[in-house]
Motif scaffolding. Structure first.
Motif, PDB file in Angstrom:
ATOM      1  N   GLY A 160      76.859  22.171  60.118  1.00 58.10           N
ATOM      2  CA  GLY A 160      76.002  21.271  59.355  1.00 58.10           C
ATOM      3  C   GLY A 160      75.639  21.737  57.968  1.00 58.10           C
ATOM      4  N   ALA A 161      76.200  22.866  57.507  1.00 61.27           N
ATOM      5  CA  ALA A 161      75.883  23.378  56.171  1.00 61.27           C
ATOM      6  C   ALA A 161      77.178  23.620  55.407  1.00 61.27           C
ATOM      7  N   PHE A 162      77.097  23.545  54.073  1.00 54.42           N
ATOM      8  CA  PHE A 162      78.247  23.807  53.225  1.00 54.42           C
ATOM      9  C   PHE A 162      78.242  25.252  52.755  1.00 54.42           C
ATOM     10  N   TYR A 163      79.440  25.848  52.759  1.00 54.15           N
ATOM     11  CA  TYR A 163      79.605  27.216  52.280  1.00 54.15           C
ATOM     12  C   TYR A 163      80.781  27.263  51.305  1.00 54.15           C
ATOM     13  N   LEU A 164      80.630  28.116  50.283  1.00 54.46           N
ATOM     14  CA  LEU A 164      81.710  28.337  49.341  1.00 54.46           C
ATOM     15  C   LEU A 164      82.427  29.629  49.725  1.00 54.46           C
ATOM     16  N   LEU A 165      83.719  29.526  49.986  1.00 55.63           N
ATOM     17  CA  LEU A 165      84.548  30.694  50.212  1.00 55.63           C
ATOM     18  C   LEU A 165      85.268  31.020  48.913  1.00 55.63           C
ATOM     19  N   LYS A 166      85.219  32.294  48.527  1.00 47.59           N
ATOM     20  CA  LYS A 166      85.831  32.688  47.259  1.00 47.59           C
ATOM     21  C   LYS A 166      86.727  33.894  47.476  1.00 47.59           C
ATOM     22  N   ASP A 167      87.945  33.804  46.947  1.00 47.01           N
ATOM     23  CA  ASP A 167      88.917  34.874  47.090  1.00 47.01           C
ATOM     24  C   ASP A 167      89.134  35.514  45.717  1.00 47.01           C
ATOM     25  N   GLY A 168      90.323  35.786  45.364  1.00 46.97           N
ATOM     26  CA  GLY A 168      90.662  36.434  44.104  1.00 46.97           C
ATOM     27  C   GLY A 168      91.553  37.605  44.431  1.00 46.97           C
ATOM     28  N   ASP A 169      90.986  38.809  44.408  1.00 49.65           N
ATOM     29  CA  ASP A 169      91.679  39.963  44.934  1.00 49.65           C
ATOM     30  C   ASP A 169      90.645  40.833  45.642  1.00 49.65           C
ATOM     31  N   GLU A 170      91.114  41.890  46.272  1.00 52.55           N
ATOM     32  CA  GLU A 170      90.214  42.707  47.073  1.00 52.55           C
ATOM     33  C   GLU A 170      89.090  43.298  46.235  1.00 52.55           C
ATOM     34  N   ARG A 171      89.401  43.709  45.004  1.00 50.66           N
ATOM     35  CA  ARG A 171      88.379  44.289  44.142  1.00 50.66           C
ATOM     36  C   ARG A 171      87.266  43.300  43.859  1.00 50.66           C
ATOM     37  N   ASP A 172      87.634  42.052  43.533  1.00 49.63           N
ATOM     38  CA  ASP A 172      86.638  41.039  43.191  1.00 49.63           C
ATOM     39  C   ASP A 172      85.745  40.704  44.378  1.00 49.63           C
ATOM     40  N   VAL A 173      86.333  40.569  45.545  1.00 50.46           N
ATOM     41  CA  VAL A 173      85.549  40.246  46.740  1.00 50.46           C
ATOM     42  C   VAL A 173      84.566  41.371  47.049  1.00 50.46           C
ATOM     43  N   GLU A 174      85.056  42.609  47.032  1.00 49.51           N
ATOM     44  CA  GLU A 174      84.178  43.748  47.331  1.00 49.51           C
ATOM     45  C   GLU A 174      83.089  43.884  46.273  1.00 49.51           C
ATOM     46  N   ALA A 175      83.408  43.608  45.018  1.00 51.77           N
ATOM     47  CA  ALA A 175      82.409  43.693  43.947  1.00 51.77           C
ATOM     48  C   ALA A 175      81.293  42.679  44.168  1.00 51.77           C
ATOM     49  N   GLU A 176      81.657  41.463  44.568  1.00 46.38           N
ATOM     50  CA  GLU A 176      80.655  40.435  44.801  1.00 46.38           C
ATOM     51  C   GLU A 176      79.745  40.799  45.971  1.00 46.38           C
ATOM     52  N   LEU A 177      80.316  41.337  47.013  1.00 47.33           N
ATOM     53  CA  LEU A 177      79.531  41.728  48.186  1.00 47.33           C
ATOM     54  C   LEU A 177      78.580  42.878  47.858  1.00 47.33           C
ATOM     55  N   LEU A 178      79.059  43.866  47.097  1.00 48.72           N
ATOM     56  CA  LEU A 178      78.216  45.006  46.739  1.00 48.72           C
ATOM     57  C   LEU A 178      77.098  44.579  45.794  1.00 48.72           C
ATOM     58  N   ALA A 179      77.414  43.766  44.805  1.00 47.27           N
ATOM     59  CA  ALA A 179      76.389  43.305  43.863  1.00 47.27           C
ATOM     60  C   ALA A 179      75.306  42.512  44.584  1.00 47.27           C
ATOM     61  N   SER A 180      75.696  41.736  45.589  1.00 48.15           N
ATOM     62  CA  SER A 180      74.721  40.971  46.361  1.00 48.15           C
ATOM     63  C   SER A 180      73.777  41.896  47.116  1.00 48.15           C
ATOM     64  N   LYS A 181      74.305  42.976  47.690  1.00 47.02           N
ATOM     65  CA  LYS A 181      73.463  43.938  48.410  1.00 47.02           C
ATOM     66  C   LYS A 181      72.489  44.631  47.453  1.00 47.02           C
ATOM     67  N   ILE A 182      72.955  44.935  46.259  1.00 43.71           N
ATOM     68  CA  ILE A 182      72.077  45.562  45.263  1.00 43.71           C
ATOM     69  C   ILE A 182      70.971  44.597  44.855  1.00 43.71           C
ATOM     70  N   ALA A 183      71.324  43.326  44.611  1.00 42.20           N
ATOM     71  CA  ALA A 183      70.315  42.333  44.231  1.00 42.20           C
ATOM     72  C   ALA A 183      69.278  42.145  45.328  1.00 42.20           C
ATOM     73  N   ASP A 184      69.685  42.347  46.584  1.00 46.62           N
ATOM     74  CA  ASP A 184      68.739  42.269  47.707  1.00 46.62           C
ATOM     75  C   ASP A 184      67.586  43.261  47.551  1.00 46.62           C
ATOM     76  N   CYS A 185      67.813  44.319  46.802  1.00 53.69           N
ATOM     77  CA  CYS A 185      66.832  45.407  46.675  1.00 53.69           C
ATOM     78  C   CYS A 185      65.881  45.204  45.498  1.00 53.69           C
ATOM     79  N   PHE A 186      65.907  44.022  44.908  1.00 53.93           N
ATOM     80  CA  PHE A 186      65.028  43.708  43.793  1.00 53.93           C
ATOM     81  C   PHE A 186      64.387  42.343  44.033  1.00 53.93           C
TER      82      PHE A 186
END
Length: 375
Positions: free
Chosen positions: A182-208
């Motif tokens: 029942g919810a919409f999600y955006l899946l985003k690819d690119g390359d392994e570096r880009d995906v891992e960068a997005e995941l790590l940046a999100s975890k860092i933003a969680d800490c602020f």
């Protein structure tokens, strides 16, 4: 309704289109450029139309209308753009008018807002076509995320709105909207570096203490992707700063002053997080405002999003040029100024084991310590 767009019908010309905001007629424009404004305050933020019959006014109206429609179609620098265009039977348009015709063929629908285009003498309500209400087909995700061509048989099973969400989503990285539980999600690819960068940046933003889109890991066709939940709805839209700049210019407002007046805290925190994560892609299409659909008024900056190019400006303490300010200043200078204005607002510790690259962690700590010295 077939997914293949009827380009020949569009090319024959048109009488009049209505620009709709949900079920409200905002304006109409005719093929000669004359227009009628019904609710000027509900015009899209990047569309300026005027009532008048002189030649210059009519030409400007047509150009502005085509530009607005074209802004609701992916650009050809998007990965798999050619495969997407080929699948829907649309030519790889270069001009605003060509791109506008593609948008019109799926009513210019988007998951960013509630605007659409209606033709004369048709009995269609927004509820009948809203992307927010109707499930998107996962079949189109194969094309948008992986570049797979769809079979003619499968194409017959798809409707225009199945493609509209992906076609109207801008950005270079391959991405696709899916619907789960029942919810919409955006899946985003690119390359392994880009995906891992997005995941790590999100975890860092969680800490602020900052509103941001949460990215989590997922898999599509055995490929690791980042997943994020849709932030818009039929009640709340988003508009990019690129279009807010048009809005401010048309009202003789200074864009920077407008942002600080509306949401200084989120603006400064954006500069802090982008500096800490080395985000090299905070152009004016990657941040913007929430808009109240009941009033069509900007509310505040929408949550931070799009971190797939994080850690790419990470060789020096200064970082790259800050893209969110009119002045020529580095990301560090913008972040230092931001901390002086609102503080660092860190709420949790960042863990070393989150970083796969020790050099990234070293630089992150150096940048964080530089900001702590200001606090």
């Amino acid at each position: 309704m077939s997914l293949v767009f009827n380009q020949s019908a569009l090319a024959r010309g048109w009488k009049r289109y209505y620009i709709m905001h949900k079920n409200r007629r905002v304006a109409s424009i005719r093929e000669d450029g004359t227009c009628t404004l019904y609710y000027k305050s509900f015009l899209p933020f990047n569309l300026w139309l005027e009532q008048g019959t002189d030649f210059e006014t009519r030409i400007n109206n047509l150009n502005n209308f085509y530009y607005w429609c074209a802004s609701r179609v992916l650009t050809l620098d998007r990965q798999y753009a050619k495969e997407i265009m080929n699948t829907i039977g649309a030519k790889q348009a270069q001009t605003d008018r060509d791109r506008a015709l593609i948008a019109i063929s799926y009513r210019a629908l988007s998951l960013t807002d509630v605007y659409w285009i209606a033709t004369e003498n048709e009995a269609v309500n927004f509820e009948d076509i809203s992307l927010f209400r109707h499930s998107l087909s996962t079949a189109f995700a194969d094309i948008s995320l992986c570049g797979k061509q769809i079979t003619a048989q499968n194409a017959e099973l798809l409707a225009n709105r199945d493609a509209a969400g992906d076609i109207a989503t801008n950005g270079v990285a391959p991405k696709a909207w899916i619907r789960k539980e029942g919810a919409f999600y955006l899946l985003k690819d690119g390359d392994e570096r880009d995906v891992e960068a997005e995941l790590l940046a999100s975890k860092i933003a969680d800490c602020f203490r900052v509103e941001h889109v949460t990215y989590s890991a997922d898999y599509f066709e055995n490929r690791k992707v980042s997943k994020s939940k849709l932030m818009t709805s039929e009640e709340r839209s988003i508009v990019s700063m690129e279009f807010m700049d048009v809005y401010c210019a048309n009202r003789n407002k200074d864009t920077q002053e407008f942002v600080l007046e509306k949401d200084a805290y989120s603006f400064y925190m954006m500069n802090i997080i982008d500096y800490l994560t080395g985000n090299a892609d905070r152009h004016w299409g990657n941040w913007g405002f929430f808009v109240d659909n009941a009033t069509n008024k900007p509310l505040k900056l929408h949550p931070l999003m799009d971190f797939n190019k994080a850690f790419t400006l990470y060789e020096t303490l200064e970082g790259g040029k800050c893209q969110t300010v009119a002045r020529n200043m580095s990301q560090k200078q913008a972040a230092v100024e931001a901390v002086a204005k609102v503080g660092l607002n860190q709420t949790a510790e960042i863990q070393e084991d989150w970083f796969a690259d020790a050099r990234q962690y070293t630089m992150f700590c150096a940048r964080l310590n530089a900001l702590k010295e200001v606090e």
